[in-house]
Design a protein around this motif. Structure first.
Motif, short mmCIF file in Angstrom:
data_model
loop_
_atom_site.label_atom_id
_atom_site.label_comp_id
_atom_site.label_asym_id
_atom_site.label_seq_id
_atom_site.Cartn_x
_atom_site.Cartn_y
_atom_site.Cartn_z
N GLU A 141 6.71 -4.61 8.40
CA GLU A 141 5.90 -4.56 7.18
C GLU A 141 6.56 -5.33 6.04
O GLU A 141 5.88 -5.97 5.25
N ILE A 142 7.88 -5.27 5.99
CA ILE A 142 8.62 -6.03 4.97
C ILE A 142 8.37 -7.52 5.19
O ILE A 142 8.10 -8.26 4.25
N LEU A 143 8.47 -7.96 6.44
CA LEU A 143 8.23 -9.38 6.74
C LEU A 143 6.80 -9.78 6.40
O LEU A 143 6.57 -10.88 5.88
N ALA A 144 5.84 -8.89 6.65
CA ALA A 144 4.44 -9.18 6.32
C ALA A 144 4.27 -9.29 4.80
O ALA A 144 3.53 -10.16 4.31
N GLU A 145 4.94 -8.44 4.05
CA GLU A 145 4.87 -8.50 2.59
C GLU A 145 5.52 -9.78 2.06
O GLU A 145 5.03 -10.39 1.11
N ILE A 146 6.63 -10.19 2.68
CA ILE A 146 7.27 -11.45 2.29
C ILE A 146 6.32 -12.61 2.54
O ILE A 146 6.17 -13.50 1.69
N ASP A 147 5.65 -12.60 3.68
CA ASP A 147 4.66 -13.64 4.00
C ASP A 147 3.54 -13.67 2.97
O ASP A 147 3.12 -14.75 2.52
N ARG A 148 3.05 -12.50 2.58
CA ARG A 148 1.97 -12.41 1.61
C ARG A 148 2.41 -12.98 0.26
O ARG A 148 1.68 -13.74 -0.37
N ALA A 149 3.63 -12.66 -0.14
CA ALA A 149 4.15 -13.17 -1.42
C ALA A 149 4.35 -14.68 -1.35
O ALA A 149 4.04 -15.40 -2.31
N PRO B 133 0.80 -1.22 0.00
CA PRO B 133 0.00 0.00 0.00
C PRO B 133 0.84 1.28 0.00
O PRO B 133 0.36 2.33 -0.38
N LYS B 134 2.08 1.19 0.43
CA LYS B 134 2.96 2.36 0.39
C LYS B 134 4.28 1.97 -0.27
O LYS B 134 4.58 0.79 -0.41
N PRO B 135 5.07 2.94 -0.67
CA PRO B 135 6.34 2.63 -1.35
C PRO B 135 7.26 1.73 -0.50
O PRO B 135 7.27 1.84 0.73
N ASP B 136 8.01 0.89 -1.18
CA ASP B 136 8.90 -0.04 -0.48
C ASP B 136 9.85 0.66 0.48
O ASP B 136 10.11 0.17 1.57
N ALA B 137 10.37 1.80 0.09
CA ALA B 137 11.35 2.52 0.92
C ALA B 137 10.76 2.95 2.25
O ALA B 137 11.49 3.14 3.23
N GLU B 138 9.45 3.09 2.33
CA GLU B 138 8.80 3.53 3.56
C GLU B 138 8.34 2.36 4.45
O GLU B 138 7.81 2.58 5.53
N LEU B 139 8.53 1.14 4.00
CA LEU B 139 8.11 -0.02 4.79
C LEU B 139 9.02 -0.22 5.99
O LEU B 139 10.24 -0.09 5.89
N ASP C 185 8.24 -14.66 -6.67
CA ASP C 185 9.68 -14.85 -6.50
C ASP C 185 10.44 -13.54 -6.64
O ASP C 185 11.34 -13.24 -5.84
N GLN C 186 10.07 -12.75 -7.63
CA GLN C 186 10.73 -11.45 -7.83
C GLN C 186 10.48 -10.53 -6.65
O GLN C 186 11.38 -9.84 -6.19
N ARG C 187 9.25 -10.52 -6.17
CA ARG C 187 8.90 -9.66 -5.03
C ARG C 187 9.65 -10.09 -3.78
O ARG C 187 10.15 -9.25 -3.02
N ILE C 188 9.74 -11.37 -3.53
CA ILE C 188 10.45 -11.87 -2.35
C ILE C 188 11.92 -11.48 -2.42
O ILE C 188 12.50 -11.05 -1.43
N ALA C 189 12.53 -11.61 -3.59
CA ALA C 189 13.94 -11.22 -3.75
C ALA C 189 14.12 -9.73 -3.49
O ALA C 189 15.06 -9.33 -2.78
N THR C 190 13.23 -8.91 -4.01
CA THR C 190 13.31 -7.46 -3.80
C THR C 190 13.16 -7.13 -2.32
O THR C 190 13.91 -6.31 -1.76
N LEU C 191 12.20 -7.76 -1.67
CA LEU C 191 11.96 -7.49 -0.25
C LEU C 191 13.12 -7.96 0.62
O LEU C 191 13.47 -7.30 1.61
N ASN C 192 13.71 -9.09 0.27
CA ASN C 192 14.87 -9.57 1.03
C ASN C 192 16.04 -8.61 0.91
O ASN C 192 16.75 -8.37 1.89
N ARG C 193 16.27 -8.05 -0.28
CA ARG C 193 17.33 -7.05 -0.46
C ARG C 193 17.03 -5.80 0.38
O ARG C 193 17.93 -5.25 1.02
N LEU C 194 15.77 -5.37 0.36
CA LEU C 194 15.38 -4.20 1.15
C LEU C 194 15.55 -4.46 2.64
O LEU C 194 16.03 -3.60 3.38
N TYR C 195 15.18 -5.64 3.08
CA TYR C 195 15.30 -6.03 4.48
C TYR C 195 16.76 -5.96 4.92
O TYR C 195 17.08 -5.44 5.98
N ALA C 196 17.66 -6.47 4.09
CA ALA C 196 19.10 -6.44 4.39
C ALA C 196 19.63 -5.01 4.35
O ALA C 196 20.42 -4.61 5.20
N ALA C 197 19.20 -4.23 3.37
CA ALA C 197 19.68 -2.86 3.23
C ALA C 197 19.27 -1.98 4.41
O ALA C 197 20.00 -1.07 4.81
#
Length: 103
Positions: A36-44, A26-32, A87-99
């Motif tokens: 919220e990142i973990l919740a998005e990973i779960d959803r994906a 619902p909001k840009p990835d940078a603001e998660l 798969d693409q979304r999970i990879a993106t979120l994992n990178r964001l989580y680490a960053a």
């Protein structure tokens, strides 16, 4: 006259059975936040798992094979697309989580 009606019904049925996955939060990835990142990973992951259950010798494919054979191909294609998007979304979120330094 019945042929267009049958085709319309088949297209509608195809669209209603396919799993859906909107990879955007619902909001840009940078603001998660980290949670919220973990919740998005779960959803994906949930969407990916549902698409996986609908592939191969699934109830959906058996029903499509009985009533409308091309529906099997459409169902497999749609499930494949959902899995790739997840798969693409999970990879993106994992990178964001680490960053963000989440742990």
């Amino acid at each position: 006259m019945n042929k267009p009606l049958l085709l319309a019904a088949a297209v509608l049925a195809l669209a209603s059975c396919a799993p859906r996955y909107n990879p955007y939060a619902p909001k840009p990835d940078a603001e998660l936040s980290c949670q919220e990142i973990l919740a998005e990973i779960d959803r994906a992951q949930s969407a990916r798992a549902e698409a996986g259950r609908n592939r191969g010798l699934s109830g959906q494919n058996v029903a499509w094979a009985i009533f409308f054979l091309p529906g099997v191909l459409a169902n497999e294609y749609t499930n494949d697309q959902v899995q790739q998007a997840a798969d693409q979304r999970i990879a993106t979120l994992n990178r964001l989580y680490a960053a963000k330094g989440c742990s």
